[in-house]
Design an enzyme around this catalytic site. Structure first.
Site, mmCIF file in Angstrom:
data_model
loop_
_atom_site.group_PDB
_atom_site.id
_atom_site.type_symbol
_atom_site.label_atom_id
_atom_site.label_comp_id
_atom_site.label_asym_id
_atom_site.label_seq_id
_atom_site.Cartn_x
_atom_site.Cartn_y
_atom_site.Cartn_z
ATOM 1 N N LYS A 1 -9.270 -0.164 -6.078
ATOM 2 C CA LYS A 1 -9.330 0.445 -4.753
ATOM 3 C C LYS A 1 -10.654 1.192 -4.596
ATOM 4 C CE LYS A 1 -7.894 1.919 -0.717
ATOM 5 N NZ LYS A 1 -6.630 2.645 -0.488
ATOM 6 N N HIS B 1 0.858 -1.197 0.000
ATOM 7 C CA HIS B 1 0.000 0.000 0.000
ATOM 8 C C HIS B 1 0.885 1.235 0.000
ATOM 9 C CE1 HIS B 1 -3.908 2.059 1.390
ATOM 10 N NE2 HIS B 1 -3.033 3.014 1.091
ATOM 11 N N HIS C 1 -4.828 -0.612 5.870
ATOM 12 C CA HIS C 1 -4.358 0.164 7.026
ATOM 13 C C HIS C 1 -5.290 0.064 8.242
ATOM 14 C CE1 HIS C 1 -7.174 2.865 5.135
ATOM 15 N NE2 HIS C 1 -6.310 3.282 4.232
ATOM 16 N N ASP D 1 1.033 2.549 3.611
ATOM 17 C CA ASP D 1 0.179 3.714 3.347
ATOM 18 C C ASP D 1 1.027 4.984 3.361
ATOM 19 O OD1 ASP D 1 -2.107 5.173 2.772
ATOM 20 O OD2 ASP D 1 -2.732 5.341 4.864
ATOM 21 N N ASN E 1 -5.386 7.309 -6.222
ATOM 22 C CA ASN E 1 -6.094 8.552 -5.877
ATOM 23 C C ASN E 1 -5.230 9.774 -6.180
ATOM 24 O OD1 ASN E 1 -4.393 7.772 -3.729
ATOM 25 N ND2 ASN E 1 -5.567 8.983 -2.265
ATOM 26 N N HIS F 1 -10.591 1.190 1.594
ATOM 27 C CA HIS F 1 -10.334 2.103 2.708
ATOM 28 C C HIS F 1 -11.531 1.930 3.638
ATOM 29 C CE1 HIS F 1 -8.838 6.051 4.420
ATOM 30 N NE2 HIS F 1 -10.011 5.901 5.010
ATOM 31 N N HIS G 1 3.433 14.260 1.543
ATOM 32 C CA HIS G 1 2.842 15.594 1.518
ATOM 33 C C HIS G 1 3.956 16.588 1.822
ATOM 34 C CE1 HIS G 1 -1.386 14.512 1.203
ATOM 35 N NE2 HIS G 1 -1.225 13.631 2.166
ATOM 36 N N ALA H 1 -4.121 14.856 5.299
ATOM 37 C CA ALA H 1 -3.955 13.538 5.921
ATOM 38 C C ALA H 1 -2.929 12.700 5.168
ATOM 39 C CB ALA H 1 -5.295 12.811 5.956
ATOM 40 N N HIS I 1 1.544 5.315 -1.772
ATOM 41 C CA HIS I 1 1.152 6.464 -2.583
ATOM 42 C C HIS I 1 2.414 7.081 -3.173
ATOM 43 C CE1 HIS I 1 -3.035 6.627 -1.055
ATOM 44 N NE2 HIS I 1 -2.479 6.148 0.050
ATOM 45 N N LEU I 2 2.478 7.137 -4.492
ATOM 46 C CA LEU I 2 3.630 7.751 -5.151
ATOM 47 C C LEU I 2 3.350 9.179 -5.586
ATOM 48 C CD1 LEU I 2 4.928 4.854 -7.449
ATOM 49 C CD2 LEU I 2 5.671 5.459 -5.140
ATOM 50 N N ARG I 3 2.059 9.541 -5.694
ATOM 51 C CA ARG I 3 1.644 10.825 -6.244
ATOM 52 C C ARG I 3 1.992 10.890 -7.734
ATOM 53 N NH1 ARG I 3 -1.716 10.851 -2.250
ATOM 54 N NH2 ARG I 3 -0.915 11.645 -0.269
#
Length: 337
Positions: free
Chosen positions: A94, A11, A169, A241, A39, A131, A245, A257, A13-15
């Protein structure tokens, strides 16, 4: 020293854009395989968006196996999902409840309206990653996970018993019990939910870098997570996860978040198992359980890690004119040799 398989993160997030390049490079150092989230600012719901993202990431990838994910909502097309599945362009889908977390405004508000998609996933053996939070106006964020189990996930499991599900998560004992009691459900556990609780989050001073969804829970739930992870239980595996940011977006009036843990996550996990004398279960949590859940193969060459005391951790990583905040918990650092 400790020898383990090169870990997998199920899980991440690479953006996108230049940020994704930098975050992907860090993941290449740490993992043999990652399952990435869809996302983005414009969520990946179709083949055009997926192919654009795949091209961008694979061009900048070195030797990491990347498992791609579709953002499941009512804008998706069964026909297009079927075509992408045949071409092996994505691995899983997802589902985000609407407004549950970062970039989830295109999420699902009524789970029952997704029936035709669940039927497709079940028939075609496509894993559903969820989620797990029930979100409604004026609710209690600490109760969202339990409500999701009782309302949405119970309904999905009852009506689609052969659908493979990953509850992402998890943060509560309730989720642990649910996963243990139902077939074809596994769960990911993050570094920060394993090592932090409400006291360390805001008991003395509020730490905005620990603000995430689902929100960190109290010590009772944390201890339940720690117990099941240390046991090596086959249904629970690592999914960080990790969510980058910028510092300017975290230390601000409206804190977003997400916890960016990639740089030191494996070191933290190894130290946690080491202190609890459960090193023998490290491979289960970091590699074996996740791959077995998804019926995937993995690289079997072992890597040696050495413990370093008084290591100088890098709290901030520079990105253009800003910084990413690196999450770290322990003072000792485990480096690969």
């Amino acid at each position: 020293m400790i020898k383990i398989f090169k870990p997998c993160d199920f899980h991440v997030h690479l953006r996108e854009g230049d940020l994704a390049k930098q975050v992907l490079a860090e993941n290449n150092k740490q993992f043999q395989k990652i399952l990435i989230m869809p996302n983005l600012n414009i969520p990946i719901t179709n083949s055009k968006l997926l192919n654009k993202y795949r091209k961008h990431l694979l061009k900048n990838n070195k030797n990491l196996e990347i498992l791609f994910t579709i953002y499941l909502n009512q804008n998706c097309s069964i026909k297009e999902l079927s075509e992408m599945k045949k071409k092996k362009l994505f691995f899983s889908v997802k589902l985000y409840p609407k407004n549950a977390t970062t970039n989830s405004s295109s999420g699902v508000s009524d789970i029952k309206k997704m029936t035709k998609f669940f039927e497709f996933l079940e028939k075609n053996e496509v894993p559903l990653c969820v989620h797990g939070e029930h979100v409604q106006f004026n609710d209690d964020p600490f109760e969202r996970e339990k409500k999701f189990l009782d309302i949405e996930l119970h309904w999905i499991r009852k009506n689609f018993p052969n659908l493979k599900i990953t509850l992402e998560h998890i943060t509560t004992k309730d989720s642990i019990d649910f996963v243990k009691q139902h077939n074809l459900i596994g769960a990911t556990v993050t570094t920060h939910h394993l090592l932090e609780n409400t006291y360390t989050f805001f008991g003395n001073h509020l730490k905005p870098e620990l603000f995430c969804k689902p929100i960190i829970k109290n010590a009772k739930h944390q201890q339940a997570l720690q117990k099941v992870v240390l046991s090596g239980h086959k249904k629970f595996f690592f999914g960080s996860d990790s969510a980058p940011h910028l510092k300017s977006k975290k230390f601000t009036e409206f804190c977003c978040a997400g916890v960016y843990s990639t740089k030191y996550s494996i070191s933290n996990i190894i130290e946690f198992f080491y202190r609890n004398k459960k090193q023998s279960n490290l491979d289960k949590f970091l590699t074996l359980n996740g791959n077995n859940h998804y019926n995937l193969d993995y690289y079997r060459e072992k890597i040696t890690f050495r413990r370093n005391s008084n290591y100088k951790f890098k709290r901030f990583s520079k990105f253009k004119n800003d910084h990413l905040i690196n999450y770290n918990f322990y003072k000792n650092f485990w480096s690969s040799i």
